[in-house]
Design an enzyme around this catalytic site. Sequence first.
Site: not given
Length: 141
Positions: A62, A125
């Site tokens: 991979h 936030y």
Amino acid sequence: MTRRVRRFSGGVYDLRYHVVWCPKYRRPVLGGQVAARLEELIRAKAAEHDWEIIALEVMPDHVHLSVKAHTKDSPSRIANQFKGFTSRVLREEFPHLRSRLPTLWSSSYFVATVGAVSQDTVRRYIDTQWERPWKKGGEGA
């Protein structure tokens, strides 16, 4: 680590993706010269599109890639550009890849965004926007 953002006429952005893909049947065919050439090809494709490679690791079965891309490039386009280009070139240059596999890459891939801040930080936030000092007086941002 300093955060480097990219700018364009419509805004500022910092888009990073973690992309993973595998050879068909997850066969361990990405070793030696194939792995070295694959890394060269990935870097060439990234340069062609002005994508910044943050990290790259070619394993026998991979590939892990962390890449910084543009707003116009979807994650699926990024994965497909790397997979399509590298498959065509590697199968031309290494005939044993054609004889062992019907196609080099599996049709699937994994992609995730990689943020400079956590989801909790973003949520905090957003949730506390009205608590900002410049907002308390009712003035605009």
